[in-house]
Each structure stands twice: as C-alpha cells, then as structure tokens.
Design a protein around this motif. Structure first.
Motif, short mmCIF file in Angstrom:
data_model
loop_
_atom_site.label_atom_id
_atom_site.label_comp_id
_atom_site.label_asym_id
_atom_site.label_seq_id
_atom_site.Cartn_x
_atom_site.Cartn_y
_atom_site.Cartn_z
N LEU A 10 73.36 -34.64 -9.94
CA LEU A 10 72.99 -35.30 -8.69
C LEU A 10 74.26 -35.77 -7.99
N ALA A 11 74.53 -35.20 -6.80
CA ALA A 11 75.73 -35.59 -6.04
C ALA A 11 75.41 -36.81 -5.18
N GLY A 12 76.49 -37.41 -4.66
CA GLY A 12 76.35 -38.62 -3.86
C GLY A 12 75.49 -38.42 -2.62
N ASP A 13 75.47 -37.19 -2.08
CA ASP A 13 74.68 -36.96 -0.86
C ASP A 13 73.22 -36.63 -1.17
N GLY A 14 72.86 -36.67 -2.45
CA GLY A 14 71.46 -36.41 -2.81
C GLY A 14 71.19 -34.96 -3.18
N SER A 15 72.19 -34.09 -3.04
CA SER A 15 71.98 -32.70 -3.46
C SER A 15 72.06 -32.62 -4.99
N ILE A 16 71.47 -31.58 -5.52
CA ILE A 16 71.39 -31.42 -6.98
C ILE A 16 71.82 -30.01 -7.34
N THR A 17 72.72 -29.90 -8.33
CA THR A 17 73.10 -28.58 -8.85
C THR A 17 72.50 -28.45 -10.25
N VAL A 18 71.63 -27.49 -10.41
CA VAL A 18 70.95 -27.33 -11.71
C VAL A 18 70.73 -25.85 -12.01
N GLU A 19 70.38 -25.59 -13.26
CA GLU A 19 69.90 -24.25 -13.61
C GLU A 19 68.42 -24.18 -13.24
N LEU A 20 67.92 -22.95 -13.06
CA LEU A 20 66.50 -22.77 -12.73
C LEU A 20 65.59 -23.40 -13.77
N GLN A 21 66.12 -23.58 -14.97
CA GLN A 21 65.37 -24.20 -16.07
C GLN A 21 64.72 -25.51 -15.63
N ALA A 22 65.39 -26.22 -14.71
CA ALA A 22 64.90 -27.55 -14.31
C ALA A 22 63.78 -27.49 -13.28
N ILE A 23 63.53 -26.31 -12.72
CA ILE A 23 62.55 -26.20 -11.62
C ILE A 23 61.19 -25.81 -12.19
N THR A 24 60.20 -26.63 -11.90
CA THR A 24 58.88 -26.43 -12.49
C THR A 24 58.30 -25.06 -12.12
N GLY A 25 58.03 -24.26 -13.14
CA GLY A 25 57.37 -22.97 -12.94
C GLY A 25 58.26 -21.85 -12.44
N ALA A 26 59.60 -22.04 -12.43
CA ALA A 26 60.49 -21.05 -11.80
C ALA A 26 60.46 -19.69 -12.51
N THR A 27 60.34 -19.71 -13.84
CA THR A 27 60.34 -18.44 -14.58
C THR A 27 59.09 -18.37 -15.46
N SER A 28 57.95 -18.68 -14.87
CA SER A 28 56.67 -18.72 -15.61
C SER A 28 56.46 -17.46 -16.42
N GLU A 29 56.22 -17.66 -17.70
CA GLU A 29 56.02 -16.50 -18.59
C GLU A 29 54.59 -15.96 -18.53
#
Lengths: 138, 430
Positions: free
Chosen positions: B400-419
C-alpha cells in the motif's frame, strides 16, 4: 498416542503444546531438511510436506508429522515427496525466518500453521485434547 | 430431477423502507438487514451494510466470501441446507435468483487470508465480482480475543443469511427469465444416450482446516468420504465455502452456485457426452486421507462406468498432490481425465507451475498465473481496511503506497484465477 510419532516444526508455540515435538530453529527449509534426514533413517511421512495455499516465501512456519521406525527400510513414497518439497523450497530465492515478521503477523502465521495441522495432530494422538497452544510468545 | 431457476435481473441497488425488487432495482431496508445479521451474538456491535456498484471508485478489502441471493419458492428443502435451513435434500422445484446481485462479506479474521475487490480500474478487470451489484457486509467479532473458528462461522452465516433474506423478500416478484434444468438419476443415466461417452465431474473442495474448509449440507467436507451429488443440488447452495485463501483461487459460495463447469457440462449433455454425476471429494492434510479419498473418488467413478472425468482443484501447493493422485488413479482405471487448475509460476512466469505432476496429466487447463504483479490505482472509497493490503497473501509490507495505490500479485484479488473457470482471464490462438 502412537509410538514414534514426531512433529518436526519451527513453530515453537506449537512444538511446546504437543507430545513428541521436535523444534527446529530456522526456516521452513530447515524443517523439511530435518524431515528428509529422518526419512533416510526409516521414518515415514504422515502429513504432506507442502504448505497449503501459501507460497514458500509467504509462510515462515512449517510443520511435518512423521512416524519414526528405526531400522526400517526407506519409505520410497515419503522420500519422493520430501525430496520434491525440499527442491521447491530450495528454489525459492528468499525464505523468511519467523523472527523477520512483525509480532502480530507472526502470530497469525503460527496460528494457521497449527490450524492446518490440528486435525492430523489429534488423529495421531499427539495433541492434548484440552490444551491449545498460546501464540503470544512466538 | 428438475430445477427451475427464476432469475430476477438486478441492475441497481438502493436503500429504502422495504426490501424488494422492482424495475431492476433491488431496494434494501438497511436496518432490517443489520438487525438480521446482528442477531448473532458472536458478531460485534459495530456492523455495517454498504453498496458497491460496477464502475464505482470503490475498493472492498479484506473480502471473505461472495454469495448470490437465492430462495426456494417450490420444492423440497431450502437454500444453503444445513446452514441457514434444515438439512433436507435440495435441487428440485423452483428457486428465485437475484441475478446480478451479490452479498460480499468483509472483515478481518486472520490477517493475510482475505482478498481485494476493486469495482473499477485495472483491478476490476481481474475479479468477476466487479460486475455484480454488491451488498457489502462489514463485520467484526464481538470481542477481539474471540475464538477464530466461532468468528469464521459467524461471518459465513451472516453472508448466507443476508443472501437468503434478500431473495426471500423478492420471492413474489415476477422473474425476468426462467431456466429449466433436468438431470436424470443414475439408473436412467446408465442407459441414456447410447454411443456417447459417460462423463462425470470430480469436484475437489478445499478442506485443510480453519479458513480452508468447505461444507456440504452443513457437513465439514474434510470428514466425509467422497460422495455423489447432483449438479442441481449445487445450484441450490448445497456447497458453501468457509475458506479464504488464496483469494484468487478460493471457490466462493457464489461460484459454487454458478459453477461454470457444471453449466457447460449440462449444456453439452446429450450432445457431446452423457453427463452422469458430480463426485465431491476433499483435500486433506494427512497422506492417509489423500490416499483414501483419491482411491475412493476414482473407485466411485469406475463403479459408475465413467469413461472420463473433469477434475477441478481448489487452492494450490498441498492440494496439487490431491489433484495429481486423482488424475493418475482415474487414468490407471481406464478413465480419461481433464484437469482445471491455476498456476503459481513466479512473478516472471518461469518457475514450476504446480507443486506436483504425473505423466497421465496430459490434458490440463489453466486459469492463469496467480503471481502476476498488478498495480491497483487509488480508489475514492475503501470499504474495510486498506492497510490489510500489506499483509494479505499476494501483498507484502509496502504494497500500500502513500497515495492509496496497491501493488500486489493477482493472488490477492478475489476470484482472479478461479479454478472453476469463473474468471475474466482467457486465452485465444492468434
């Protein structure tokens, strides 16, 4: 409790709460290496050596349940599994040590490491049924 | 077995005096909904209900589960059997679906376990829940030291109760469309569609412990032997998610209700193959359980005379071993397999994708690489706690950067790689 059942772990709170805990001071790879050495001496794995749903660099704790059988022939299935796991962890560029993490986060990881082992520990009779580990001191 | 899904299309959400639906707008009596979820004494006194619409500059974090509002208006049992209703068998009759709406539960349990939903921007492109009109439940425990099992169960129940409540309040409304599903029992299936291969669906469910558990008719799936379930039961909420990790490839309750593998197999049933049944199995920690369940599930497939099975995994790492055992055991019984999974191939995509493999696994579909890195720009509003991005699986200290942006792997995004394939990612040949 079955004779020879041992929990190899770097999760000190968990280790202190079970019968037959063997603490490894170090990383998750050190735990797997200790388990592999035990397999070479005749132990067989009771739990799968890989962690569920976290990459090696994310979860600093690792716990593996084994059954020691001194003098037994090497269990080839266990050897294959533990060798593959060691290779996966060894390929990981940076493995965190528990002490690298902030206390609150460390407690959460230690807690989940225990929770994923709980059923197996109860099944093999090495977790006292009333006492649960306290994760405040990890 | 016949099930009719009566879909009421929801395109807008609003708060109002009476919960109901009209002209595509789902109106929610916020107080009534809050009272309903506050009944649970395990939840705290500071609960919230909010709304997040597709295109809004809203980030929801940390997300636990997503549930589609459904309610049975005819037939045996009620939705989410063994959870919000009795344990009677479901899958027959008529069920109202608030299509386009979803209940999202958000709240901290164990900090790294939950996910992120962005309603707009690049992150929205990766989560299917940016397209739904979301009723967001902001949850907290009655006290901070509460047992985490109790709190997880309370969060799970809050989402299910809210989803059932919303659909129940709309049960009298006229549906926009009705979809009819017929599914033959095993006796009929055995002689149906001669000449077509008999195919089953081996449905693996995450069952390793707290926050990694799944429930079938309220039963903890880690304690069952593999069993046979009709796909229509799944549509009525027979399978409920109690797990969070990893956000990208957890199968939310919503995805179970809308399982695209089942939908596709029903569509192709009688044309390309004879879809005989679903076999539900677990992903446990002990090796004895893994061996027992994989042998038992594939034995069921063989007893049913299946020629092939589609196998879907939930999660990765340790469950890869279950996937591979299911694969080679089925193949060695003469049952062809196709696998659906995702990959953890490192941020550069160069690492080994799965933790285990076998030569029999030569037909495998991927839902994407969960380690891909993405930058999520700041959103105007955060429902939940933005700082969780620093500890969520797929994020790291400084995500989480100071401006509110977030750098993450897709792992953190709900349902991004749904099996289960309920994802916006795809591939095409060029």
């Amino acid at each position: 409790m079955r004779n020879g059942v041992v929990l190899i772990t770097n999760n000190s709170s968990l280790c202190g709460a079970v019968f037959g805990g063997r603490l490894v001071e170090g990383s998750s790879l050190d735990v797997l290496t200790a388990a592999r050495d035990a397999v070479h001496l005749g132990a067989s794995l009771l739990t799968h050596p890989l962690c569920g749903n976290l990459r090696p660099h994310q979860q600093p704790f690792r716990s593996v349940l084994i059954e020691e059988n001194p003098g037994a022939l090497v269990d080839l299935e266990s050897l294959s599994l533990i060798d593959s796991a060691v290779t996966i962890y060894r390929d990981c560029a940076r493995l965190p040590l528990p002490e690298d993490l902030e206390a609150a986060v460390r407690r959460d990881y230690a807690f989940v490491d225990f929770e994923l082992m709980r059923d197996s520990l109860e099944r093999y009779g090495i977790l006292p049924r009333i006492v649960s580990p306290v994760f405040g001191k990890v | 077995m016949r099930l009719e899904l009566h879909r009421i299309l929801v395109k807008k959400l609003a708060f109002g005096d009476k919960t109901g639906v009209a002209g595509g707008t789902l109106t929610i009596n916020r107080e009534e909904l809050l009272d309903l979820i506050s009944e649970d004494e395990l939840l705290g006194g500071n609960l919230g209900v909010d709304i997040a619409m597709p295109g809004d500059s809203i980030r929801i974090v940390p997300v636990k589960d997503v549930v589609e509002p459904r309610w049975k208006i005819e037939g045996n049992g009620q939705v989410f059997p063994g959870a919000v209703s009795d344990v009677e068998t479901v899958g027959e009759g008529k069920t109202v679906v608030l299509s386009g709406a979803a209940v999202v539960t958000a709240g901290k349990i164990v900090r790294f376990q939950e996910g992120i939903i962005d309603m707009s921007g690049p992150g929205a492109e990766y989560t299917p829940y940016s397209r739904t009109c979301n009723v967001v439940l902001l949850l907290e425990p009655a006290n901070p030291g509460m047992d985490k099992h109790d709190y997880e169960a309370a969060c799970r129940m809050a989402g299910l109760k809210a989803a059932a409540y919303l659909a129940r309040c709309c049960a009298e409304a006229r549906a926009d469309e009705a979809e009819v599903f017929d599914f033959a029992d095993i006796r009929e299936a055995m002689s149906a569609h001669p000449g077509l291969p008999k195919v089953g669906y081996l449905y693996m469910l995450q069952t390793q412990g707290l926050l990694h558990d799944t429930y079938l008719y309220g039963a903890d799936v880690k304690k069952i032997l593999p069993t046979v379930v009709s796909p229509l039961e799944v549509m009525d909420g027979a399978i409920v998610s109690g797990n969070c990790v990893s956000a990208c490839d957890k199968n939310s309750t919503y995805v179970h209700q809308n399982n695209p593998v089942i939908a596709d197999m029903l569509r192709r049933h009688g044309r390309d193959f004879n879809f005989v049944t679903c076999i539900v199995t677990n992903e446990n920690v002990t090796l004895a359980d893994k061996r027992r369940s994989s042998s038992f599930a594939t034995k069921l497939a063989a007893m049913l005379g299946l020629d092939g099975v589609i196998i879907t995994e939930e999660g990765f790492g340790n469950p890869d071993a279950d996937l591979v055992m299911n694969c080679w055991k089925a193949e060695r019984l003469g049952i062809k397999t196709a696998l659906l999974t995702d990959e953890y191939a490192g941020q550069d995509g160069a690492s080994q994708s799965l933790a285990d493999s076998c030569v029999e696994g030569d037909a495998c579909v991927t839902a994407g690489n969960a380690n891909e890195v993405i930058v999520l720009p700041p959103m105007k509003k955060v429902l939940g706690v933005a700082e969780e991005a620093n500890v969520i699986a797929g994020g790291w200290q400084g995500s989480l950067a100071g401006d509110g942006s977030i750098t993450v792997e897709l792992q953190a995004i709900t349902g991004a790689t749904s099996e289960l394939g309920y994802t916006k990612l795809g591939a095409c040949t060029i």
